[in-house]
Design an enzyme around this catalytic site. Structure first.
Site, PDB file in Angstrom:
ATOM      1  N   GLU A 270       0.045  -0.658   5.934  1.00  0.00           N
ATOM      2  CA  GLU A 270       1.095  -0.061   6.755  1.00  0.00           C
ATOM      3  C   GLU A 270       1.002   1.461   6.785  1.00  0.00           C
ATOM      4  O   GLU A 270       1.341   2.091   7.791  1.00  0.00           O
ATOM      5  CB  GLU A 270       2.467  -0.487   6.230  1.00  0.00           C
ATOM      6  CG  GLU A 270       3.617  -0.225   7.187  1.00  0.00           C
ATOM      7  CD  GLU A 270       4.241   1.160   7.034  1.00  0.00           C
ATOM      8  OE1 GLU A 270       5.062   1.539   7.883  1.00  0.00           O
ATOM      9  OE2 GLU A 270       3.907   1.871   6.058  1.00  0.00           O
TER      10      GLU A 270
ATOM     11  N   ASP B   2       0.842  -1.193   0.000  1.00  0.00           N
ATOM     12  CA  ASP B   2       0.000   0.000   0.000  1.00  0.00           C
ATOM     13  C   ASP B   2       0.879   1.245   0.000  1.00  0.00           C
ATOM     14  O   ASP B   2       2.020   1.229   0.462  1.00  0.00           O
ATOM     15  CB  ASP B   2      -0.966   0.001   1.187  1.00  0.00           C
ATOM     16  CG  ASP B   2      -0.260   0.077   2.524  1.00  0.00           C
ATOM     17  OD1 ASP B   2       0.710  -0.681   2.718  1.00  0.00           O
ATOM     18  OD2 ASP B   2      -0.675   0.888   3.377  1.00  0.00           O
TER      19      ASP B   2
END
Length: 388
Positions: free
Chosen positions: A143, A73
């Site tokens: 994250e 991500d």
């Protein structure tokens, strides 16, 4: 294509802004399955948060077991019109790979995958066939946001399935200026709170009928800011407490407020635990407040604990691999903010080493193609030394 640059470009072209995956994990799954890895896609959810897709892949079934961790991500691109190229184009220009995630950290993941695939191909046999250990990947998708449905739960899932890790390399962009200048072997913990001082609201013309909390909270802020929490430890810089806002919720100039609040954050080292740190700060507040001030602290929950991978054989082999490729002996550092390494440290020793982080989260985020090639060679060197 299984070279690092091609993998990185394929990952960047997936606009996986948290919590979207946008096909990034599919890219990795296809590559790893083709190489003989057992691949698991695991989705975690929690009320009030987005569902997050994660990936765990392993080849081999014996020790030692090294895992490469990371996240696919990325943060939003920001003003895409301000980019020199498309934020998710994966374009190469002037010796640099451009795109959101090029540095943080799709580039690092691509290098680890390319290194592992090349290592397995050149060795000619899978780890489980020659009894020389196991290699895995722990890849999450949240994250950059709240980190609730990613690494924490993926590690718990793996442990419940009987997975045991001996060491981990997290591909976060650890280098500050040039490839090979820094390995992160630990991080300070993070703890936030709000200092609250209760007063008595009243008219400014009649202060004897009120109790103004503003001067009191100012005294407490100065006292907590001026006295060091510690002077650092062998591996860590001193802890620091920083106030980030002060508020009384008062829009009137002729009213003494009834309450004052000040938010703060502490980055603390291995001289403290979360519990001992809170006790220390509360003791200092009570000492300054005495019997006159009504002050207390509301602590925010925190899973950002301090951790340290002590220098030893694992860090030594990483240093040797880095020095061989770059000619630099990296600093073993514990500076910087938090990362998913704080979760991994509860399961095995972990180091962070990736690309140069100067452009992460910026417009025109980019990684030098030469650095991508170097990082792939470094990861390959770590593998060769690890399995000896």
């Amino acid at each position: 294509m299984t070279d690092a640059l091609s993998i990185a470009r394929d990952l960047i072209r997936c606009p996986s802004v948290t919590p979207a995956d946008a096909g990034a994990l599919d890219v990795l799954e296809n590559l790893l399955k083709a190489a003989g890895f057992a691949v698991h896609r695991v989705t975690f959810s929690e009320p009030g948060t987005a569902d997050i897709d994660n990936l765990y892949a392993r080849i081999g079934n014996s020790a030692p077991h090294i895992t490469f961790a990371g996240h696919t991500d990325v943060v939003p691109a920001g003003d895409e019109a301000a980019w020199s190229v498309g934020a998710f184009s994966g374009e190469v220009r002037g010796g640099y790979l451009y795109g959101r995630g090029a540095v943080d950290m799709k580039g690092g993941i691509a290098c680890s995958v390319a290194a592992v695939l090349g290592y397995l191909k050149d060795r000619g046999v899978k780890p489980r066939e020659d009894g020389k250990g196991s290699i895995s990947f722990l890849i999450t998708g949240d994250e950059e946001d709240v980190s609730v449905n990613g690494t924490v739960k993926l590690l718990q899932w793996a442990a419940a399935a009987g997975e045991k890790f001996d060491h981990c390399v997290l591909g976060e962009p650890s280098n500050q200026e040039a490839m090979g200048d820094c390995i992160k072997i630990g991080r300070r913990g993070s703890q936030s709170g709000t200092l609250i001082v209760e007063g008595v609201q009243g008219h400014v013309a009649y202060p004897h009928r009120a109790q103004n909390p503003v001067p009191d909270i100012a005294r407490l802020i100065v006292a907590l800011s001026d006295e060091p929490l510690d002077h650092g430890s062998a591996q860590f810089q001193p802890s620091n407490l920083e106030f980030t806002s002060v508020d009384v919720g008062n829009s009137a100039t002729n009213v003494i407020p009834g309450q004052a609040r000040a938010r703060f954050n502490i980055r603390y080292n291995d001289l403290h635990t979360q519990e001992s740190l809170r006790e220390l700060v509360e003791e200092r507040v009570a000492k300054v407040a005495g019997n006159r001030m009504r002050a207390h602290i509301e602590w925010q929950p925190s899973n950002s604990n301090v951790f340290l991978t002590k220098p030893g054989p694992f860090t030594d082999l990483a240093v040797a691999a880095i020095e061989e490729v770059t000619g630099r002996k990296p600093e073993l550092s514990t500076t910087g903010g938090t990362s998913d390494a704080r979760f991994i440290a509860g399961y095995c020793p972990v180091i962070e080493f990736g690309l140069v982080g100067q452009t992460m989260h910026q417009i025109d985020e980019r990684a030098a193609v030469a650095d991508i090639e170097k990082l792939t060679r470094i990861y390959r060197g770590i593998l060769e030394r690890y399995f000896g």
